[in-house]
Design an enzyme around this catalytic site. Structure first.
Site, PDB file in Angstrom:
ATOM      1  N   ASP A 146      -2.934  -1.680  -3.315  1.00  0.00           N
ATOM      2  CA  ASP A 146      -3.579  -0.537  -3.947  1.00  0.00           C
ATOM      3  C   ASP A 146      -2.829  -0.134  -5.218  1.00  0.00           C
ATOM      4  OD1 ASP A 146      -1.306   0.716  -2.953  1.00  0.00           O
ATOM      5  OD2 ASP A 146      -2.373   1.958  -1.498  1.00  0.00           O
TER       6      ASP A 146
ATOM      7  N   THR B  43       0.854  -1.192   0.000  1.00  0.00           N
ATOM      8  CA  THR B  43       0.000   0.000   0.000  1.00  0.00           C
ATOM      9  C   THR B  43       0.883   1.233   0.000  1.00  0.00           C
ATOM     10  OG1 THR B  43      -1.814   1.184   1.080  1.00  0.00           O
ATOM     11  CG2 THR B  43      -0.275   0.005   2.521  1.00  0.00           C
ATOM     12  N   HIS B  44       0.602   2.147  -0.923  1.00  0.00           N
ATOM     13  CA  HIS B  44       1.422   3.349  -1.029  1.00  0.00           C
ATOM     14  C   HIS B  44       0.666   4.551  -1.574  1.00  0.00           C
ATOM     15  CE1 HIS B  44       1.374   2.168  -5.240  1.00  0.00           C
ATOM     16  NE2 HIS B  44       1.777   3.375  -5.537  1.00  0.00           N
ATOM     17  N   ARG B  45      -0.543   4.348  -2.109  1.00  0.00           N
ATOM     18  CA  ARG B  45      -1.222   5.452  -2.795  1.00  0.00           C
ATOM     19  C   ARG B  45      -1.608   6.566  -1.837  1.00  0.00           C
ATOM     20  NH1 ARG B  45      -3.124   5.333  -8.124  1.00  0.00           N
ATOM     21  NH2 ARG B  45      -2.523   3.431  -9.214  1.00  0.00           N
TER      22      ARG B  45
END
Length: 384
Positions: free
Chosen positions: A300, A219-221
């Site tokens: 994501d 997850t990084h968005r």
């Protein structure tokens, strides 16, 4: 193939191809195309904008993918913390290089700020632009990536679409000229590089993991990790599912995500999520081995959704929309957002999926097709 070029400038363009990368997913996407250009001796050069840049990670990616170092690398771009300043720095840096080289064809791929900045620089110099992954739409205008991909498509001369749905989206926006159904080079890339994991990747042994006996999380968005409720919800949902299934979760944590965890004061809370094992970001081959051998992936990332579908790994997407709608249609992916209950329910549904869907992004010939078109463009300028 008949192509019509818009020669709006009297400046002589050089019969060569420029390619731009700036994020690790874009390096992966362009790797097979760079290899194809080298094999076919098509004149080309590579610009690295430095949007996502760390010396160890970037050098590891180029080494893992058996790529030469880029011909040009912008400095200091990642120090810009806003979209505007980052895009402006890359626009200025790419323009300076393009003014020196003036290639007749310039390839950008995807929806990162790198690609918008590079496409704008080329457009102002009347350089022919080719956009790979043209026509992808999430229809969520809150996402900066959605703005980027729309703008890039509308200023590009050649649009390389992944599938018929992409072409339909382009047509709905009035874009019908020089649209090519090529598939996506991510298929070429992941199939080629998966063979390399068999001799170079050692992450499963290092982490004492058995194939199909662990979960993977990325997850990084911005919309997920910059909001504390979304970040907590995502991690809690994955933890709840892992605890229910008695499976470990491998979490190669993006630097952006770790920074937000620290800023939100979640470090101690994360340590209590005992099924989630945080590890350093991995080189591409190690990550590909982790992905291809996982029982289920929570992500994501658009690129991870694609590669999971290609390798027949069920995915739960921690978003309320996706640009890769075909993964939903095939049953390879399900949207869960950042709500723990939805994540738990989606995980339970996806983990039992039959892994028999077809690859939705092409047959692995995308790089050859784009190289053919690049050769034809070069031919026009070699003869002029």
């Amino acid at each position: 193939m008949q192509i019509q070029l818009n020669k709006l400038s009297e400046k002589p363009l050089s019969p060569e191809v420029g390619l731009v990368v700036g994020t690790r997913p874009s390096i992966v996407m362009f790797a097979p195309l760079i290899h194809k250009m080298r094999e076919r001796k098509i004149p080309h050069f590579v610009i690295h904008t430095g949007q996502h840049f760390s010396p160890s990670m970037d050098s590891a990616f180029f080494q893992d993918l058996e790529l030469p170092q880029p011909d040009y690398k912008l400095e200091g771009v990642s120090e810009n913390k806003t979209h505007g300043s980052q895009t402006a720095a890359m626009l200025q840096g790419v323009e300076k290089i393009l003014l020196q080289r003036l290639p007749c064809f310039f390839l950008v791929g995807g929806d990162a700020n790198t690609n918008l900045a590079a496409a704008l620089a080329a457009r102002k110099l009347h350089i022919n632009i080719g956009h790979i992954e043209a026509g992808e739409r999430s229809f969520d205008k809150r996402m900066p990536e959605e703005h980027n991909r729309i703008m890039i498509d509308h200023i590009s001369d050649f649009l390389f679409a992944t599938n018929e749905n992409s072409i339909k989206n382009l047509k709905n926006e009035g874009l019908t000229s020089h649209v090519f159904l090529t598939g996506n080079p991510i298929v070429d890339a992941t199939l080629r590089h998966y063979e390399l994991t068999k001799k170079n990747a050692e992450i499963l042994r290092e982490l004492n993991l058995e194939p199909n006996r662990y979960l993977l999380l990325t997850t990084h968005r911005e919309e997920n990790v910059d909001t504390v409720a979304n970040l907590r919800g995502s991690l809690q949902g994955v933890q709840d599912f892992a605890a229910q299934k008695s499976l470990p979760v491998i979490f190669p944590a993006h630097p952006r995500t770790l920074k937000r965890i620290d800023e939100f004061g979640l470090n101690d809370w994360l340590k209590d999520l005992d099924h989630i094992k945080v590890i350093e970001p991995q080189g591409y081959l190690n990550f590909l081995e982790l992905l291809a051998s996982a029982k289920l992936v929570f992500t994501d990332s658009g690129g991870v959704q694609q590669e999971a579908a290609i390798h027949k790994v069920p995915a739960v997407t921690l978003r309320d929309n996706t640009e890769w709608i075909e993964t939903l249609d095939l049953g390879a992916n399900q949207l869960a957002g950042c709500n723990p209950e939805r994540i738990l329910a989606s995980g339970n549904e996806m983990i039992s999926k039959e892994r028999n869907w077809p690859t939705p992004f092409g047959d692995g010939s995308t790089s050859d097709q784009i190289a053919d078109i690049a050769n034809e463009v070069i031919g026009h300028y070699s003869a002029s």
